[in-house]
Design a protein around this motif. Structure first.
Motif, short mmCIF file in Angstrom:
data_model
loop_
_atom_site.label_atom_id
_atom_site.label_comp_id
_atom_site.label_asym_id
_atom_site.label_seq_id
_atom_site.Cartn_x
_atom_site.Cartn_y
_atom_site.Cartn_z
N PHE A 187 0.89 -1.50 0.18
CA PHE A 187 -0.27 0.49 0.22
C PHE A 187 0.82 1.57 0.42
O PHE A 187 -0.23 2.36 -0.21
CB PHE A 187 -0.97 -0.18 1.48
N VAL A 241 -4.88 -1.50 -5.99
CA VAL A 241 -5.20 -1.26 -4.41
C VAL A 241 -6.51 -2.47 -4.33
O VAL A 241 -6.67 -3.51 -3.17
CB VAL A 241 -6.05 0.53 -4.30
N ASP A 242 -6.73 -2.85 -5.80
CA ASP A 242 -8.08 -4.30 -5.75
C ASP A 242 -7.65 -5.07 -5.53
O ASP A 242 -7.57 -6.11 -4.82
CB ASP A 242 -8.96 -3.24 -6.03
N ASN A 272 -6.75 -5.94 -1.84
CA ASN A 272 -7.39 -6.14 -1.00
C ASN A 272 -7.52 -7.18 -1.04
O ASN A 272 -8.25 -8.17 -0.20
CB ASN A 272 -8.65 -4.99 -1.46
N GLY A 275 -8.09 -10.32 1.44
CA GLY A 275 -8.80 -11.21 1.86
C GLY A 275 -9.01 -12.69 1.41
O GLY A 275 -9.62 -13.31 2.55
N LEU A 307 -8.19 -5.51 7.83
CA LEU A 307 -7.34 -4.88 7.13
C LEU A 307 -7.63 -3.95 7.35
O LEU A 307 -8.34 -2.76 7.70
CB LEU A 307 -8.93 -5.31 5.61
N PRO A 354 -9.72 1.70 4.21
CA PRO A 354 -8.84 2.11 2.37
C PRO A 354 -8.48 3.93 1.75
O PRO A 354 -9.15 4.52 3.15
CB PRO A 354 -9.60 1.60 1.45
#
Length: 417
Positions: A369, A378-379, A382, A386, A400, A403
């Motif tokens: 990040f 970023v997606d 993540n 996950g 987490l 954002p």
């Protein structure tokens, strides 16, 4: 008995005067020839002794001293080597010329141009300062300074170039530097005008055509940019930088075969050019030829073990081929050699996950990040986090990160193509 004759002596003349008939010329000639022969033998002996001493010293590791030429001969040789594409030797020759004449504006300008071709912008900027101090009314120092700054600090390059145009409004490299600098601050119309003006003032200036290509690229006129870069290549066919820029435009317009051909031309000029091998690797990857691309990335890292972008691309290709262990090794070297490319972090994190090293995967993905706020990246990060929470024991309740709001990313400068 003959009468006694008294010899009268003239005391104003030497007793052993020149005698008629038995001339002294041949004796002096023989003597002078003999002395000359002896002198030649002594000189030859001295030369032989010096050569023996130099040979012994060279054998023992002491290089022979470089003969000193007049400054203009160093400069002429440096310029010839520049045109031949031998930039390192050209730089050395101009350094020798400047050692004899440190304030010569012509030598400073050519020296600075070689530094720019070598992408040594810091020293090129300093050379521009030297040239401006040595010849304040000459535009060449201002052109060097502006070219050294036009990518990294276009806001500072512009006033320097404008000051140079006050000395000579028709000096094409100043208009060319403004074309690049204005492009990098988003003033595309003015950049295009400056680029056109530069090529009109000096149609045989390769840098003018390269500079014109920059606003053409940013305004979507790729075909016109290709034409400009092809002119630059035709003018200086032994310099590799325009080839890289031209190949990049062919890749951008989906002519990968043309791009690969241009990169191979670079390798004909410079067989150990690691950047050309990397670009071929990337071009094959663009069309899904991952195995073929890997071969060229491998060669790039063999040529330059510290070339972080090559390790990055190699790691990406290894990951795509599910060779996760090799991908981790390559991407760790990418970071080790100073890269901050986000791919060296998040792809490595994903590779750790597929290797079952969930703790390292989590830590590396979190670290990713720091290096990008691009929504697409970023997606992916993540999604990886996950997957770790869902599939790795002990991470079910791991929190987490919050954002980070995305921030606009400025367009990437083209100087590093």
């Amino acid at each position: 008995m003959p009468p006694y004759r008294k010899i009268k002596r003239n005391y104003g003349k030497p007793f052993f005067g020149r005698r008629r008939g038995l001339a002294g010329g041949p004796i002096l000639l023989v003597l002078s020839v003999t002395l000359a022969a002896v002198g030649a033998l002594l000189a030859a002996a001295l030369v032989l002794r010096v050569e023996v001493e130099l040979a012994v010293n060279e054998f023992m590791g002491t290089p022979r001293p470089t003969p000193t030429l007049p400054s203009h001969q160093y400069a002429e040789r440096g310029f010839s080597r520049y045109l031949e594409g031998d930039l390192d030797e050209a730089l050395a020759d101009f350094e020798r010329a400047l050692a004899q004449r440190p304030s010569d504006i012509a030598y400073l300008y050519e020296y600075g141009r070689v530094l720019i071709e070598l992408e040594d912008y810091e020293r090129a900027s300093a050379t521009g300062d030297r040239a401006m101090n040595a010849a304040p009314d000459n535009p060449r120092g201002y052109a060097l300074k502006a070219r050294a700054l036009m990518w990294s600090d276009p806001g500072s390059a512009i006033p320097v170039a404008v000051s140079g145009l006050e000395r000579d409004p028709a000096f094409a490299p100043l208009h060319a530097a403004l074309a690049v600098a204005y492009t990098n601050i988003g003033r595309y119309a003015e950049a295009l005008q400056r680029g056109i003006q530069a090529t009109e003032l000096d149609p045989l200036n390769a840098f003018a055509h390269r500079a014109l290509s920059i606003p053409l690229i940013y305004t979507g006129r790729s075909n016109d940019a290709i034409d400009a870069l092809e002119r630059a290549v035709a003018i200086n066919p032994n310099l590799t930088a325009p080839y890289f820029e031209l190949a990049a435009q062919y890749r951008a317009t989906d002519y990968q075969e043309m791009a690969v051909g241009i990169y191979r031309r670079i390798l004909e000029l410079e067989p150990d050019n690691a950047k050309a091998y990397l670009r071929i690797c990337q071009t094959y990857a663009e069309v899904g030829e991952f195995l073929e691309g890997t071969r060229f990335c491998d060669t790039a890292t063999e040529i330059d073990e510290t070339y972080a972008p090559a390790w990055q691309m190699l790691g990406q290709l290894q990951y795509n081929r599910r060779n996760y262990e090799s991908a981790v090794d390559s991407l760790e070297k990418c970071v080790e050699y100073g890269s901050t490319a986000v791919e060296c972090y998040y792809i490595r994190g994903l590779a750790y996950y597929f290797l079952g090293d969930c703790e390292r995967a989590w830590e590396t993905l979190l670290e990713s990040f720091r290096y990008s706020t691009a929504p697409s990246i970023v997606d992916i990060i993540n999604i990886g986090l996950g997957d770790i929470r869902n599939n790795c024991p002990g991470f079910e309740n791991a929190r987490l990160p919050t954002p980070i709001p995305p921030t606009p990313i400025p367009p990437t400068p083209i100087g590093g193509i």
